[in-house]
Design a protein around this motif. Sequence first.
Motif, PDB file in Angstrom:
ATOM      1  N   LEU A 128      -1.916  -3.515   2.382  1.00  0.00           N
ATOM      2  CA  LEU A 128      -0.623  -3.137   1.821  1.00  0.00           C
ATOM      3  C   LEU A 128      -0.541  -1.627   1.677  1.00  0.00           C
ATOM      4  CD1 LEU A 128      -0.445  -5.936  -0.865  1.00  0.00           C
ATOM      5  CD2 LEU A 128       0.969  -5.793   1.187  1.00  0.00           C
ATOM      6  N   ARG A 129       0.468  -1.032   2.299  1.00  0.00           N
ATOM      7  CA  ARG A 129       0.649   0.424   2.280  1.00  0.00           C
ATOM      8  C   ARG A 129       1.965   0.761   1.600  1.00  0.00           C
ATOM      9  NH1 ARG A 129       0.874   2.766   7.737  1.00  0.00           N
ATOM     10  NH2 ARG A 129       0.105   4.692   6.816  1.00  0.00           N
ATOM     11  N   LEU A 130       1.910   1.677   0.669  1.00  0.00           N
ATOM     12  CA  LEU A 130       3.098   2.023  -0.099  1.00  0.00           C
ATOM     13  C   LEU A 130       4.217   2.528   0.807  1.00  0.00           C
ATOM     14  CD1 LEU A 130       4.316   2.190  -2.911  1.00  0.00           C
ATOM     15  CD2 LEU A 130       3.358   4.483  -3.134  1.00  0.00           C
ATOM     16  N   GLY A 131       3.866   3.346   1.791  1.00  0.00           N
ATOM     17  CA  GLY A 131       4.871   3.892   2.697  1.00  0.00           C
ATOM     18  C   GLY A 131       5.608   2.809   3.461  1.00  0.00           C
ATOM     19  N   GLU A 132       4.883   1.799   3.937  1.00  0.00           N
ATOM     20  CA  GLU A 132       5.508   0.719   4.690  1.00  0.00           C
ATOM     21  C   GLU A 132       6.332  -0.191   3.789  1.00  0.00           C
ATOM     22  OE1 GLU A 132       2.656   0.173   8.576  1.00  0.00           O
ATOM     23  OE2 GLU A 132       2.276  -1.122   6.857  1.00  0.00           O
ATOM     24  N   ILE A 133       5.872  -0.380   2.560  1.00  0.00           N
ATOM     25  CA  ILE A 133       6.626  -1.203   1.614  1.00  0.00           C
ATOM     26  C   ILE A 133       7.945  -0.519   1.265  1.00  0.00           C
ATOM     27  CG2 ILE A 133       6.627  -2.187  -0.717  1.00  0.00           C
ATOM     28  CD1 ILE A 133       3.574  -2.451  -0.452  1.00  0.00           C
ATOM     29  N   GLU A 134       7.910   0.785   1.040  1.00  0.00           N
ATOM     30  CA  GLU A 134       9.130   1.533   0.740  1.00  0.00           C
ATOM     31  C   GLU A 134      10.066   1.564   1.941  1.00  0.00           C
ATOM     32  OE1 GLU A 134       7.473   4.722  -2.619  1.00  0.00           O
ATOM     33  OE2 GLU A 134       7.851   5.369  -0.564  1.00  0.00           O
ATOM     34  N   PHE A 135       9.503   1.708   3.122  1.00  0.00           N
ATOM     35  CA  PHE A 135      10.306   1.782   4.351  1.00  0.00           C
ATOM     36  C   PHE A 135      11.113   0.503   4.566  1.00  0.00           C
ATOM     37  CE2 PHE A 135      10.816   1.230   8.960  1.00  0.00           C
ATOM     38  CZ  PHE A 135      11.449   2.418   9.286  1.00  0.00           C
ATOM     39  N   ASN A 158       1.887  -3.699   7.042  1.00  0.00           N
ATOM     40  CA  ASN A 158       0.893  -4.014   6.007  1.00  0.00           C
ATOM     41  C   ASN A 158      -0.272  -4.857   6.515  1.00  0.00           C
ATOM     42  OD1 ASN A 158       2.356  -2.767   3.680  1.00  0.00           O
ATOM     43  ND2 ASN A 158       3.877  -4.308   4.230  1.00  0.00           N
ATOM     44  N   LEU A 159      -0.605  -4.662   7.784  1.00  0.00           N
ATOM     45  CA  LEU A 159      -1.752  -5.341   8.376  1.00  0.00           C
ATOM     46  C   LEU A 159      -2.627  -4.342   9.121  1.00  0.00           C
ATOM     47  CD1 LEU A 159      -0.222  -8.623   9.864  1.00  0.00           C
ATOM     48  CD2 LEU A 159      -1.763  -8.452   7.909  1.00  0.00           C
ATOM     49  N   LEU A 160      -3.929  -4.529   9.004  1.00  0.00           N
ATOM     50  CA  LEU A 160      -4.882  -3.781   9.830  1.00  0.00           C
ATOM     51  C   LEU A 160      -5.210  -4.637  11.046  1.00  0.00           C
ATOM     52  CD1 LEU A 160      -7.513  -2.208   7.398  1.00  0.00           C
ATOM     53  CD2 LEU A 160      -5.913  -0.989   8.876  1.00  0.00           C
ATOM     54  N   ASN A 161      -5.190  -4.024  12.202  1.00  0.00           N
ATOM     55  CA  ASN A 161      -5.514  -4.733  13.432  1.00  0.00           C
ATOM     56  C   ASN A 161      -6.570  -3.911  14.162  1.00  0.00           C
ATOM     57  OD1 ASN A 161      -5.513  -6.457  15.615  1.00  0.00           O
ATOM     58  ND2 ASN A 161      -3.283  -6.583  15.734  1.00  0.00           N
ATOM     59  N   GLU A 180      -1.646   7.301  -8.560  1.00  0.00           N
ATOM     60  CA  GLU A 180      -2.996   6.872  -8.191  1.00  0.00           C
ATOM     61  C   GLU A 180      -3.247   5.422  -8.598  1.00  0.00           C
ATOM     62  OE1 GLU A 180      -5.521   9.695 -10.077  1.00  0.00           O
ATOM     63  OE2 GLU A 180      -5.175  11.272  -8.581  1.00  0.00           O
ATOM     64  N   VAL A 181      -2.763   5.048  -9.778  1.00  0.00           N
ATOM     65  CA  VAL A 181      -2.931   3.675 -10.240  1.00  0.00           C
ATOM     66  C   VAL A 181      -2.154   2.710  -9.340  1.00  0.00           C
ATOM     67  CG1 VAL A 181      -2.364   2.079 -12.122  1.00  0.00           C
ATOM     68  CG2 VAL A 181      -3.446   4.261 -12.623  1.00  0.00           C
ATOM     69  N   THR A 182      -0.958   3.100  -8.940  1.00  0.00           N
ATOM     70  CA  THR A 182      -0.152   2.268  -8.041  1.00  0.00           C
ATOM     71  C   THR A 182      -0.891   2.017  -6.731  1.00  0.00           C
ATOM     72  OG1 THR A 182       1.907   3.132  -8.993  1.00  0.00           O
ATOM     73  CG2 THR A 182       2.042   2.085  -6.827  1.00  0.00           C
ATOM     74  N   GLN A 183      -1.466   3.077  -6.171  1.00  0.00           N
ATOM     75  CA  GLN A 183      -2.232   2.922  -4.930  1.00  0.00           C
ATOM     76  C   GLN A 183      -3.454   2.035  -5.149  1.00  0.00           C
ATOM     77  OE1 GLN A 183      -1.442   3.831  -1.996  1.00  0.00           O
ATOM     78  NE2 GLN A 183      -0.008   5.545  -2.115  1.00  0.00           N
TER      79      GLN A 183
END
Length: 286
Positions: free
Chosen positions: A230-237, A203-206, A152-155
């Motif tokens: 910034l989304r954790l899933g996209e960063i990991e991917f 990691n962008l909102l459009n 939760e802190v990471t998010q």
Amino acid sequence: MARAIERIERDIAALKEAIRAIAVELQTAYASYLNTLGLAVRKQLILASYHLCTQGYPENFLHLSLNQRQQLQQAIRKLGQLAAEELLTYIKSEEIGGDEGDEGDEGDEGDEGDGGNEGETPVILGTSIPEPLIADTSNPIELAKWQQNLEEVTQEILKKLSHDANLLLQKAGILPKKLPEPILAAAAAASEASGEVMPGPPNLLNLVIEIENEQQSEDSGLTQIMAINLRLGEIEFADVTLSSERRQIRSILLQLNKLGREYQKKHRERAIAEAEAAWRASWFED
């Protein structure tokens, strides 16, 4: 019956030792993961800022002078560095298990002091970040809470970093002055909940939203807005090492869950054995 209780106690003691070993392994894995994540976050923040400035709002970026562009890029790098440091600071504070409250007080004072200085880089963390949990490493329930709290802190750090980066870009004149933050927050929450990789640059909102002009209704219309998310899933991917370390954490958690079920089972058996012994000890014939 006493021998049965003693046997169960020995089983519980053995499980506690195994759980402590898993706790050390889990904490080590998270320390490595968060270190790698910090590096990946810095890279992805720069990449997202590049796409936003060159593809989302190229005219606004070109209006900046060379010095202004360099200052903006330096501030973006600083934000990423602060976030990376904060990720490691949090887990280190959990390892030593002390002085969390003092650090939180210092952070609050820093936030208040920076409030009036528009030229400074926004502070990554605020009072919304929960304090570290000190877990009983032999208790699987406490360890599960510790792990959930860390996620939760990471998010929350990624969310705050995205907000501060957007604020920085807004002050630089890249993003619109009237950024609809409630809409951005709702869209970011929806994209995170979906867990899917979004189309377009990562990691962008459009978004395309309708903005009404109260004075001139004919100016109302659809407006496209791009912002950092910034989304954790996209960063990991996008990072092979980070994905590998996430898989390692999942493997450790599977082991912990298995031991946790056995731990609860043994505690249940002990409670039943003790209750049966207590019944027999208090029972007498009329």
